[in-house]
Design a protein around this motif. Structure first.
Motif: not given
Length: 456
Positions: A57-67
């Protein structure tokens, strides 16, 4: 009471959140305990499965979480993506290694059978800072949940979006409700949480002052704590160092997260014979960093997390200059398109004992260069501190560097010819006013368990 996130790029409010009431906090603590009564009986295989799913899940969401990180605390996008990838790695590491770390250990005694077993404690409170809003949390979450504990997170009040997203993604990964929860409260609520009988232990990453307060309250309750606190990491540049390598690594370490890292290099202790050349090379490395909007993929340095912290850093810089230090780079609040919390990469030379750059932690992109007469003097200066988190030494003689790191530098993590960093595979933590206890590795997962003797 409301908790709000402010964009450090422009000072504008992102979102306002309603803080948890005392009643809601009690309910969450009780839910955490109730969840633990079941969670402690799950097998390591199930816990590992959920941690691996969390990594996915972290890998899937990494771009959104970075934003989200860029918006709430100013971390450049590429650094944010790397942080989430590291979080996924620590989840994977404990999924793969946690069961072996906590296997029963047979001990030969005069008993028919005797062994040591590791049993979870219960609800563990994590008090976490804003500078690595995911990594600081997941290096607690992965081992604590793998060990069979449940978690409560009191995150820094300026990253509430990050805090809530952590609970959400763990639920998405399949963790049962109540196993991990976020408390939206201010620091004034922490003592009450520590005092609740269902909370069995506390881990804190933050300032020495915050650690002292939490340790005092936990001590009154006789509850286990792990503290990872501030640091003023020394980097020693010896006569035989590869100066180009040292300058490059030192600049990288000083500017990690815009200098807002407990293990960022703070004091650069240079043997006099090579000081002039090292300083020249170091200046070149420090001045060539692109300051800008953290949402711009080309940005290397974003704003500091809050304008008040930027102002305090500037006060410290001016204080050092007034005391006799020389500013050869930066030392100013840049006029960066009228934006909010930026501070220029800064180098102070001629820093001496008694100045705040020598004695304190400067939490931002400010490097303090200190001159040493020779190797022995450099080691003496490095250890002349109330902190003891990390240290590094630069020398072409690897055997000598290893001896200095192993035997002479007084810190929890000592590196040779590279920057101080945390890694899931090795323990991390400090001594003196940098804290106590260890995170990560086999040591980290055993901090919040009952190390129990069974004798038959």
């Amino acid at each position: 009471m409301a908790i709000q996130s402010i964009n450090p790029l422009n000072g504008k409010r992102i979102k306002k959140y309603k803080a948890d009431t005392a009643k809601v906090v009690r309910e969450k603590i009780e839910a955490g305990h109730k969840a633990w009564l079941k969670w402690r009986n799950t097998g390591f295989e199930e816990r590992a499965r959920l941690l691996l799913q969390t990594a996915a899940v972290l890998e899937q969401q990494k771009k959104d979480l970075a934003v989200l990180m860029a918006m709430e605390m100013g971390k450049p996008l590429r650094d944010g993506v790397a942080e989430i990838e590291k979080c996924a790695a620590v989840c994977t590491y404990y999924a793969q290694k946690g069961a072996a770390f906590l296997n029963d250990e047979q001990v030969k005694t005069d008993a028919r059978n005797s062994f040591v077993t590791y049993q979870p404690l219960g609800v563990v409170l994590a008090v976490m800072p804003w500078n690595f809003p995911y990594w600081q949390c997941f290096r607690f979450i992965a081992p604590a949940l793998m060990a069979g504990n449940t978690g409560l997170l009191k995150h820094a009040s300026n990253v509430p979006g990050c805090a809530l997203s952590i609970e959400a993604l763990l639920l998405k990964a399949g963790f049962p409700k109540g196993v991990f929860q976020t408390l939206l409260v201010g620091s004034n609520a922490v003592n009450g949480v520590i005092g609740h009988p269902f909370v069995k232990a506390i881990t804190l990453t933050g300032s020495t002052a915050a650690g002292s307060q939490v340790a005092a309250q936990a001590g009154r309750q006789i509850k286990k704590t792990v503290l990872e606190l501030g640091g003023s990491d020394p980097y020693l540049i010896l006569e035989d160092a590869d100066l180009e390598l040292a300058a490059r690594v030192c600049a990288q370490s000083r500017l990690i997260n815009n200098g807002q890292s407990c293990i960022a290099a703070k004091r650069f202790i240079v043997v006099k014979k090579v000081e002039k050349e090292f300083t020249r090379l170091f200046l070149e490395q420090m001045r060539n960093k692109k300051l800008g909007d953290p949402l711009d993929v080309q940005t290397e340095l974003g704003p500091m997390s809050r304008a008040d912290l930027r102002d305090e850093l500037h006060r410290q810089v001016q204080e050092n200059i007034a005391a006799g230090a020389t500013c050869i780079l930066g030392g100013n609040i840049p006029e960066f398109k009228g934006k909010h919390a930026f501070y220029a990469p800064t180098i102070l030379t001629g820093v001496k004992k008694g100045m705040s750059g020598y004695e304190e932690e400067l939490f931002g992109p400010v490097a303090c260069v200190i001159t040493a007469r020779n190797e022995a003097h450099a080691i003496e200066i490095a250890n002349d501190t109330r902190f003891g988190l990390g240290a590094a030494v630069f020398t072409r003689d690897i055997k000598k560097g290893t001896r200095i790191a192993r035997e002479q530098l007084q810190a929890g993590a000592c590196f040779v010819n590279t920057l101080v960093k945390s890694d899931p595979r090795v323990p991390f933590g400090g001594i003196q006013q940098s804290g106590y206890g260890r995170e990560l590795g086999s040591f980290g997962i055993k901090e919040f368990v009952n190390i129990k003797t069974v004798w038959q």
